[in-house]
Design an enzyme around this catalytic site. Structure first.
Site, PDB file in Angstrom:
ATOM      1  N   GLY A 307      -9.995 -65.955 -34.778  1.00 46.99           N
ATOM      2  CA  GLY A 307      -9.915 -64.857 -33.827  1.00 46.99           C
ATOM      3  C   GLY A 307     -11.203 -64.747 -33.049  1.00 46.99           C
ATOM      4  O   GLY A 307     -11.872 -65.748 -32.783  1.00 46.99           O
ATOM      5  N   GLU A 308     -11.554 -63.533 -32.646  1.00 43.32           N
ATOM      6  CA  GLU A 308     -12.788 -63.241 -31.906  1.00 43.32           C
ATOM      7  C   GLU A 308     -12.796 -63.842 -30.501  1.00 43.32           C
ATOM      8  O   GLU A 308     -13.791 -63.740 -29.798  1.00 43.32           O
ATOM      9  CB  GLU A 308     -14.031 -63.783 -32.640  1.00 43.32           C
ATOM     10  CG  GLU A 308     -14.236 -63.298 -34.038  1.00 43.32           C
ATOM     11  CD  GLU A 308     -15.469 -63.926 -34.701  1.00 43.32           C
ATOM     12  OE1 GLU A 308     -16.181 -64.721 -34.040  1.00 43.32           O
ATOM     13  OE2 GLU A 308     -15.722 -63.620 -35.878  1.00 43.32           O
ATOM     14  N   GLY A 309     -11.733 -64.522 -30.105  1.00 41.26           N
ATOM     15  CA  GLY A 309     -11.766 -65.282 -28.866  1.00 41.26           C
ATOM     16  C   GLY A 309     -12.412 -66.636 -29.036  1.00 41.26           C
ATOM     17  O   GLY A 309     -12.698 -67.333 -28.057  1.00 41.26           O
TER      18      GLY A 309
END
Length: 340
Positions: A307-309
């Site tokens: 996640g987190e980009g």
């Protein structure tokens, strides 16, 4: 390039109207970029998908010979009331702790943003007020979801030329699975994965929670699905992606959670994600199914599921390389090389 001038929206009805009025790619720029691509010093199609990416990017930036300037990575963070159902291997306190880590430059996405030459920021969205447990009530009121959409919309800088949005929020793979199930149908087992790493019993429980939420909030309205089953960070990502479209900024989409949020836009307005490419294929099992439903082919497949980009931020390098080849290479005429 003509941009959509939107000062504000105060309801989901108004946001829906904004999506219906979005600009399209510049067909003249696309045609000119295709012509240039055919004259570059290489065999036709030799750079494969890089050629398609560069032409796509040029169309949204209105140039047959674009460059990728400011790259913006925005991480939105939110807390979910559904964590009370035991759907995550981590407590919700981790969201606050990770926001601090982002702010101090210690997360993976900080490093990947630096490598990609991107400006990275984190936006914490009412972490002290989790969304409601969606097995009992709608996750957000209309006022709350519109506020989150607006936060995402306003976070996108007007001078950005490439955008990535990411998320942090314990419990948000549960929200994403519920949204995907509600939008595309099928059984909750098809869309629910292990997220942060729940065991078999945890997966069974998580699937139950997704199923109960979808049953309680069944709707044909994708924005209502986002409101009832989503989270503030998912809504903010959707708002940012829509804002980018209004500003003609291409977007690289991240993993399962980001894709679920983006899917709500596509379900409201067909073609709403034409300015978006999928950055990577997440290891979260249902991501491939979700990308197929949106007809998006990922640029990378590296078994990432952070996640987190992070996956999309890594993919910035691929897109920039594509554009640099397209705009920096000489044509046969410029290089004095016979085209054959």
């Amino acid at each position: 390039m003509k941009e959509l001038n939107v000062s504000a929206f105060s309801s989901l009805t108004e946001f829906r109207a904004v999506l219906a009025a979005m600009p399209s790619t510049d067909a003249t720029a696309v045609s000119a970029a295709q012509d240039r691509n055919g004259q570059l010093t290489k065999p036709p199609g030799a750079l494969g998908r890089l050629e398609e990416l560069a032409i796509w990017y040029g169309g949204w930036r209105g140039s047959d010979r674009p460059r990728v300037g400011k790259r913006q990575v925005i991480v939105f963070a939110g807390n979910h009331g559904v964590t009370a159902q035991g759907v995550s291997a981590f407590p919700s306190e981790v969201t606050v702790q990770m926001v601090a880590n982002f702010e101090h430059g210690g997360a993976a996405v900080n490093q990947l943003s630096r490598v990609a030459g991107a400006e990275m920021s984190v936006h914490a969205l009412d972490l002290d007020t989790p969304t409601a447990d969606f097995t009992k009530a709608a996750a957000m009121s209309e006022t709350e979801v519109v506020a989150a959409l607006t936060a995402g919309w306003n976070a996108v800088d007007g001078d950005t030329e490439l955008l990535v949005v990411g998320e942090m929020g314990i419990g948000n793979t549960t929200s994403a699975a519920a949204i995907a199930t509600a939008l595309f149908g099928g059984d909750a087992t098809e869309w629910t994965g292990r997220g942060t790493g729940v065991d078999d019993a945890g997966l069974i429980n998580k699937t139950r929670v997704v199923s109960e939420g979808v049953a309680l909030h069944a709707s044909d309205d994708a924005l209502e699905i986002l409101r009832c089953l989503g989270g503030r960070e998912l809504a903010a990502m959707a708002g940012a992606i829509a804002s980018a479209r209004a500003k003609r900024i291409p977007v690289i989409m991240d993993g399962f959670i980001c894709t679920a949020a983006a899917a709500c836009l596509e379900k409201v307005q067909s073609g709403a994600l034409d300015h978006v490419v999928a950055g990577h294929l997440s290891q979260e099992g249902a991501h491939a199914k979700l990308l197929k439903a949106l007809d998006k082919d990922p640029l990378l497949s590296l078994d990432m599921r952070l996640g987190e980009g992070s996956g999309a931020t890594l993919a910035i390098n691929i897109l920039v390389a594509a554009v640099e080849c397209h705009s920096g290479m000489a044509t046969f005429a410029e290089a004095g090389v016979a085209a054959g």
